[in-house]
Write a protein that holds these residues in place. Structure first.
Motif, PDB file in Angstrom:
ATOM      1  N   THR A 130       1.186  -1.039   0.100  1.00  0.00           N
ATOM      2  CA  THR A 130       0.233  -0.295   0.059  1.00  0.00           C
ATOM      3  C   THR A 130       0.805   1.446  -0.368  1.00  0.00           C
TER       4      THR A 130
ATOM      5  N   LYS B 279      -3.044   8.928  -4.116  1.00  0.00           N
ATOM      6  CA  LYS B 279      -2.708   7.133  -4.600  1.00  0.00           C
ATOM      7  C   LYS B 279      -3.149   6.648  -3.288  1.00  0.00           C
TER       8      LYS B 279
ATOM      9  N   ARG C 146     -11.745  -0.072 -11.354  1.00  0.00           N
ATOM     10  CA  ARG C 146     -10.486   0.589 -11.992  1.00  0.00           C
ATOM     11  C   ARG C 146      -9.557   1.637 -12.003  1.00  0.00           C
TER      12      ARG C 146
ATOM     13  N   ARG D 273      -6.393   2.583 -10.266  1.00  0.00           N
ATOM     14  CA  ARG D 273      -5.558   1.583 -10.580  1.00  0.00           C
ATOM     15  C   ARG D 273      -5.639   1.343 -12.260  1.00  0.00           C
TER      16      ARG D 273
ATOM     17  N   GLU E  23      -4.257   0.203 -14.453  1.00  0.00           N
ATOM     18  CA  GLU E  23      -3.403  -0.918 -15.026  1.00  0.00           C
ATOM     19  C   GLU E  23      -3.983  -2.670 -14.414  1.00  0.00           C
ATOM     20  N   ALA E  24      -5.094  -2.656 -13.763  1.00  0.00           N
ATOM     21  CA  ALA E  24      -5.477  -3.755 -12.876  1.00  0.00           C
ATOM     22  C   ALA E  24      -5.885  -4.386 -14.122  1.00  0.00           C
TER      23      ALA E  24
ATOM     24  N   ALA F 288      -7.720  -0.407  -5.720  1.00  0.00           N
ATOM     25  CA  ALA F 288      -6.907   0.598  -4.853  1.00  0.00           C
ATOM     26  C   ALA F 288      -5.919   0.514  -4.004  1.00  0.00           C
TER      27      ALA F 288
END
Ligand code: DGT
Ligand code: MG
Length: 240
Positions: free
Chosen positions: A1, A81, A102, A105, A107-108, A160
């Motif tokens: 995290t 973030k 999404r 994030r 790119e998930a 996230a």
């Protein structure tokens, strides 16, 4: 995290306009992983404290530290973030359910999106939508309920994986079944993360590690439910 999530306010003051302070000389210390409840009457400054922590507004004076570092020295995007938001009016945008989860994030993978939705107890209602994860939501999320919107923002937060969570509990009525799903998912989401809850439910307040009672921009009392009740002060009069 990325962050442990220790949060400190040192003598923080702020006002939206030139007249009068909205937040006055606030000191607060929340250890990593703890849950802090912010309580107090309307206009007391609860949302403002969160606005300052997430730098939607900049403090006028004092220091706000995360893991010992001044948040003023961190780029806003990097700061956020590390933060997850589950708010009363969850911010959905026009896009598919998948895109909405999404967000934050990008790119998930699809599998990760579904996994997050499952953790959030959102998967089963999503599967009943016309196009499931590809269902397009309007900006105000018409077609899904207030509670379902919250489940989506919880899914987004799971994905996230932030160190710090900001929860603004709903005051509007959500049906009991959805409410239980939300509570259950939130409990899981809050595990191991520092959480700031603008709390309306007595149950949430009672479970917090630390309760901060605000009035007119000041912290007038702080402690656990038990210690605050013992003081027989403002909190006691509200909840005793
Ligand atoms: P709530 O949500 O009704 O329970 O109240 P709080 O505790 O979240 O209060 P908050 O932080 O929204 O407001 C604190 C004070 O600041 C209150 O007198 C209203 C004022 N205020 C809040 N937002 C703004 C803003 O965007 N502009 C200006 N000028 N004043 C604001
Ligand atoms: Mg508020």
């Amino acid at each position: 995290t990325g962050v442990k999530g220790e949060v400190e306010f040192h003598n923080v003051s702020f006002s939206y306009e030139e007249d009068g302070n909205t937040v006055r000389d606030v000191n607060l210390h929340v250890k990593a992983g703890q849950t802090a409840a912010l309580v107090g009457p309307t206009g007391a400054g609860k949302t403002t404290m969160i606005n300052l922590l997430s730098r939607f507004y900049e403090r006028d004076s004092g220091l706000i530290l995360i893991d010992g570092g001044d948040i003023a020295n961190v780029k806003k995007e990097s700061l956020r973030k590390h933060m997850g938001f589950v708010l009363q009016d969850s911010f959905l945008f026009r896009g598919t359910v998948r895109e909405n989860i999404r967000y934050g994030r990008l790119e998930a993978s699809d599998d990760e999106v579904v996994e997050a939705a499952k953790l959030a107890n959102a998967h089963s209602f999503i599967m009943k939508l016309p196009q499931r994860y590809e269902t397009v939501l309007s900006q105000d999320g018409n077609g899904i309920s207030q509670g379902q919107k919250q489940l989506l923002s919880i899914a987004r937060a799971f994905l996230a994986n932030p160190g710090i969570l900001i929860l603004d509990e709903a005051t509007s009525s959500i049906d009991t079944v959805t409410e239980l799903k939300i509570q259950d998912a939130l409990q899981e989401l809050m595990k191991g993360r520092t959480s700031f809850v603008i709390a309306h439910r007595l149950n949430t307040i009672q479970k917090a590690d630390k309760i901060f009672v605000l009035e007119e921009g000041r912290i007038i009392e702080e402690g656990t439910n038990d210690s605050l009740l013992e003081q027989e002060g403002f909190y006691y009069r509200l909840h005793g």
